[in-house]
Design a protein around this motif. Structure first.
Motif, short mmCIF file in Angstrom:
data_model
loop_
_atom_site.label_atom_id
_atom_site.label_comp_id
_atom_site.label_asym_id
_atom_site.label_seq_id
_atom_site.Cartn_x
_atom_site.Cartn_y
_atom_site.Cartn_z
N THR A 163 0.85 -1.20 0.00
CA THR A 163 0.00 0.00 0.00
C THR A 163 0.88 1.25 0.00
O THR A 163 2.10 1.16 -0.13
N ARG A 164 0.22 2.38 0.12
CA ARG A 164 0.95 3.64 0.19
C ARG A 164 0.85 4.18 1.62
O ARG A 164 -0.12 4.85 1.98
N VAL A 165 1.86 3.85 2.42
CA VAL A 165 1.88 4.24 3.84
C VAL A 165 3.08 5.13 4.09
O VAL A 165 4.20 4.83 3.62
N VAL A 166 2.84 6.20 4.81
CA VAL A 166 3.90 7.10 5.23
C VAL A 166 4.07 6.93 6.74
O VAL A 166 3.12 7.11 7.51
N LEU A 167 5.28 6.53 7.13
CA LEU A 167 5.54 6.34 8.55
C LEU A 167 6.05 7.63 9.18
O LEU A 167 6.75 8.42 8.54
N GLY A 168 5.69 7.80 10.43
CA GLY A 168 6.11 9.00 11.16
C GLY A 168 7.44 8.82 11.84
O GLY A 168 7.83 7.71 12.22
N GLN A 169 8.15 9.90 11.98
CA GLN A 169 9.42 9.93 12.71
C GLN A 169 9.36 11.10 13.69
O GLN A 169 8.75 12.14 13.39
N ALA A 170 10.01 10.93 14.82
CA ALA A 170 9.98 11.97 15.86
C ALA A 170 11.35 12.60 16.01
O ALA A 170 12.35 11.89 16.22
N GLY A 171 11.41 13.91 15.86
CA GLY A 171 12.66 14.62 16.09
C GLY A 171 12.68 15.20 17.49
O GLY A 171 11.65 15.63 18.02
N PHE A 172 13.84 15.22 18.12
CA PHE A 172 13.99 15.75 19.47
C PHE A 172 15.09 16.82 19.47
O PHE A 172 16.09 16.70 18.75
N ASP A 173 14.89 17.82 20.29
CA ASP A 173 15.87 18.90 20.37
C ASP A 173 16.94 18.61 21.43
O ASP A 173 17.64 19.52 21.87
N VAL A 200 18.06 25.37 7.86
CA VAL A 200 17.14 24.35 8.35
C VAL A 200 17.56 23.93 9.76
O VAL A 200 18.73 23.65 10.01
N PRO A 201 16.61 23.88 10.71
CA PRO A 201 16.95 23.53 12.09
C PRO A 201 17.60 22.15 12.19
O PRO A 201 17.19 21.20 11.50
N ILE A 202 18.60 22.08 13.05
CA ILE A 202 19.30 20.81 13.29
C ILE A 202 18.75 20.18 14.56
O ILE A 202 18.68 20.84 15.61
N LEU A 203 18.36 18.92 14.48
CA LEU A 203 17.88 18.19 15.64
C LEU A 203 18.90 17.13 16.04
O LEU A 203 19.36 16.36 15.19
N PRO A 204 19.26 17.09 17.31
CA PRO A 204 20.29 16.14 17.75
C PRO A 204 19.88 14.68 17.65
O PRO A 204 20.73 13.80 17.53
N SER A 205 18.57 14.43 17.69
CA SER A 205 18.13 13.03 17.73
C SER A 205 16.93 12.84 16.81
O SER A 205 16.12 13.76 16.60
#
Length: 755
Positions: A163-173, A200-205
């Protein structure tokens, strides 16, 4: 010709001399301070510290609350892990098999794209292999069988791979310790212009999904929302940077997958990111950091379907068919509640929905870089207007001008928001301009008050409060010269002061005069009079200068009556003091003369020293009338011009007299009481009888006059008035006229031989 040439040259020199003076006047201390303040405010506007930005975004929040976005299309449906779903299926996280079945059901119902506002960073704890590892004491054969079963993660991966699924990712500061390194997923970004990595903001994790699931997905987007310091989500990031790679946001990735694009196009220049393009017609204007500014709508429950209903297959197919589906949660326990400019609490998943709707409806708010320059110029222009005009035309008119500029700027800001979706901040310029206006007005007021204080300090000891205030308001009036005004003059003198002064030494006499002058002066000042001068025990005062005094004649006459009353109180106090000190007491008695006429009033004296005073024939006559009060045995004598305007007071005519120094006779009167006394029937009867008595006197009917005097004195007794010596004067004159008749042509005029 030569003379004319010299004149022209001299004129030019005079003009040249005036120019530096005008320049110095223009660049006054007030204006220079204003320029310094304006420069400081412009520097602050350029630096744009957080408090300035905070005020700006709060103004834009107010605009969005006043006019939230109207929902026109509904391209997104939210599958909600709501409280009911958690209660029926079980606590989160659910087994990946259930989640896979839910995805399969969504695509069976015609979903376009399914995205997760959730990450799956760990293997499913309910997978068979995980059970085999975590449960001890299993039969070896059973354990081997369980280990041979496919994992829930593989089950879920097989479904999303089809299927056409977009998975989420979590960025942390913040940096997450012991984070497992994973190679980046396939790139889906192309760049045009300068690469935006510096902006563009840099996220450490970055928290990603388990590899087996991540590899099967059609796209990956980060769903993290970073509220601003006040906790409100205003701008949503479309890009972020992790380990020098740039990743896209969840909404952008959904649109890319939905349109079948392999990449999105990021356009940037040396000033930062300009826009993110997904496909033709799907362009997102961004700020320099790649953030979009959605025009938020109100919370819309009609966008939601329950995950429970999707699993059971009872959901309305129209809510799924052809829609972009985002799986998220409104459950409070899963901690994805946000605040937006239009809602205090909103599920975070609906923020992503607002972004997609804004793309489809072209409802993004935009703040182009030239807005900063426009706001800077507005602050500069409005500040210069205040600096130039406040000292020139005054605070009142410049306040009206400020309100006009503020109203126009605020109206323009609202128009740009409501009609053009442009964010223009007029707030800082107007607050700055108001601050400059207040500073200039205060400095002008402070300088004026200092000048007034100086004038008051210099003149308050010997000028009336009214005059002091006038001089304080306009110190330029302190110059030689005068003006002609209709005025009422008053002279007051103590009777028998020589005898009284013999009872005191110099110090005691000074105290007595001060005790005498103070209450009488207060009466005059309270009646809007001005003290001209003190001459020993004599007071000279006037009305209708320097300020206009309505009913000046009445104010003067009432002052005279109140002076008599205050003197009675003073005499009672002086009598007690005399008894305590063991000395005789002689009551103070006064005579008052009042006259009205045209006088010259102004600053009289020399260039070095001058006093505010009055000159004129009316002044001399008022002085003469005060002197005649003793002759006629009354306390108050007024001229005819004064009497004409106080006929409502208790007045009687005294005589026709030619005072010393005058060649024409004047008619004189006495004031015996105020208007309440004048309305008493007994006084009206007495006044009429006195007029008849005076007529008989002028007709030389001496016998009749003597009879009338007896009746008049009886009327005075009935009125409770103190007997005056007027009728004694008539008796003395009649005796002289009987010996030396004035003649048949006598007009009743008496020629005074004393002042």
């Amino acid at each position: 010709m030569e003379k004319g040439t010299r004149t022209v040259a001299e004129d030019e020199k005079k003009k040249d001399k005036k120019k530096p003076g005008r320049i110095r006047k223009f660049f006054s201390a007030v204006r220079l301070t204003g320029f310094v303040v304006l420069i400081g405010l412009l520097v602050i506007q350029i630096i744009d510290p957080y408090p300035v930005e905070f005020m700006r975004v709060k103004a834009f929040d107010m605009y969005q609350r006043a006019q939230p976005r109207e929902v026109k299309t509904r391209p997104v449906t939210i599958v909600d892990l709501d409280e009911e779903s958690l209660s029926e299926v079980g606590q989160w996280p659910w087994p990946r098999t259930i989640i896979g079945d839910m995805v399969a059901n969504l695509f069976k119902m015609g979903a376009g794209v399914v995205a997760f506002d959730i990450a799956f960073p760990e293997p499913d704890r309910l997978s068979p292999n995980m059970i085999a590892e975590n449960v001890s004491g299993l039969d070896p054969v059973l354990e081997e069988t369980i280990r041979g079963l496919p994992s829930n993660d593989k089950y879920f991966a097989n479904i999303i791979k089809q299927t056409r699924v977009v998975l989420g990712q979590a960025g942390f500061d913040r940096k997450i310790e012991d984070q497992e390194y994973r190679p980046p997923v396939k790139k889906s970004i192309a760049f045009r212009g300068t690469k935006p990595h510096a902006f563009v903001p840099i996220l450490p994790s970055l928290v990603r999904n388990v590899p087996v699931i991540e590899k099967a997905a059609a796209g990956h987007g980060f769903f993290s929302l970073f509220p601003e310091p006040d906790g409100i989500v205003r701008r949503v990031p479309t890009l972020f940077q992790f380990e020098k790679d740039i990743y896209t946001g969840l909404a952008i990735e959904m649109l890319r997958v939905a349109t079948g694009r392999r990449t999105i196009l990021v356009t940037s220049d040396p000033l930062g990111v300009q826009q993110v393009g997904v496909a033709k017609g799907l362009i997102l204007p961004t700020d320099k950091k790649g953030r979009v500014w959605p025009h938020f709508s109100k919370h819309d429950k009609s966008k939601y379907v329950s995950a429970r209903d999707v699993l059971s297959g009872v959901v309305d197919p129209a809510m799924i068919r052809g829609k972009l589906i985002i799986v998220g949660t409104s459950a409070v326990g899963l901690l994805d509640i946000r605040s937006t400019p239009v809602e205090g609490t909103l599920p975070g998943v609906e923020v992503h929905t607002n972004v997609i709707e804004a793309v489809v409806d072209k409802a993004f708010l935009s703040r182009p870089p030239n807005m900063n320059g426009a706001e800077f110029l507005l602050t500069l222009f409005a500040g210069l207007v205040m600096i130039i005009l406040v000292p020139m035309i005054g605070a009142k008119w410049t306040l009206a001008l400020f309100l006009l500029i503020a109203g126009g700027s605020g109206g323009a800001s609202w128009y740009l928001f409501a009609e053009k979706k442009l964010l223009f901040d007029a707030g800082f310029a107007m607050i700055s301009t108001l601050g400059i206006y207040v500073q200039l007005t205060y400095m002008g007021y402070a300088a004026e008050e200092a000048q007034k204080k100086q004038v008051r300090s210099a003149f308050s000891h010997y000028m009336s409060p009214a005059l002091v205030e006038r001089l304080a308001e306009d110190p330029s009036t302190l110059k030689l010269g005068g003006e002609n005004r209709e005025m009422t003059l008053l002279f007051c003198d103590v009777r028998g002061f020589t005898s009284i002064s013999e009872l005191f030494d110099a110090e005691g006499l000074t105290k007595l005069i001060n005790k005498f002058l103070t209450p009488l002066t207060n009466v005059i000042l309270n009646r809007q009079g001005t003290i001209d001068k003190y001459m020993g025990d004599c007071i000279m005062a006037f009305w209708n200068a320097p300020l206009d005094v309505p009913n000046q004649e009445r104010e003067g006459c009432l002052s005279a009556l109140e002076m008599i009353d205050s003197l009675e109180i003073l005499n009672e106090r002086l009598e007690k003091e005399a008894e305590e000190e063991g000395r005789p007491h002689i009551p103070l008695r006064i005579g008052i003369g009042l006259n009205t006429g045209t006088c010259c009033v102004g600053n009289m004296g020399s260039d070095a020293r001058f006093d505010y005073s009055v000159l004129g024939d009316a002044v001399n006559l008022a002085s003469r009338l005060e002197g005649q009060s003793k002759t006629y045995g009354v306390t108050i004598v007024i001229g005819e011009s004064t009497y004409k305007n106080v006929t409502d007071l208790a007045c009687i005519e005294l005589d026709l007299i030619m005072v010393k120094g005058k060649t024409e006779a004047v008619r004189i009167f006495s004031v015996l009481g105020d208007d309440q006394v004048a309305q008493k029937p007994l006084f009206i009867e007495y006044a009429d009888f006195h007029a008849k008595l005076l007529k008989a006197y002028r007709n030389q009917e001496w016998a009749q006059v003597r009879e009338d005097i007896i009746v008049a004195n009886k009327m005075i007794d009935d009125l409770g008035m103190e007997h005056h010596g007027l009728y004694d004067l008539y008796e003395d004159r009649m005796q002289d006229y009987e010996q030396t008749p004035p003649g048949d042509d006598w007009d009743g005029v008496f020629v005074a031989t004393s002042k």
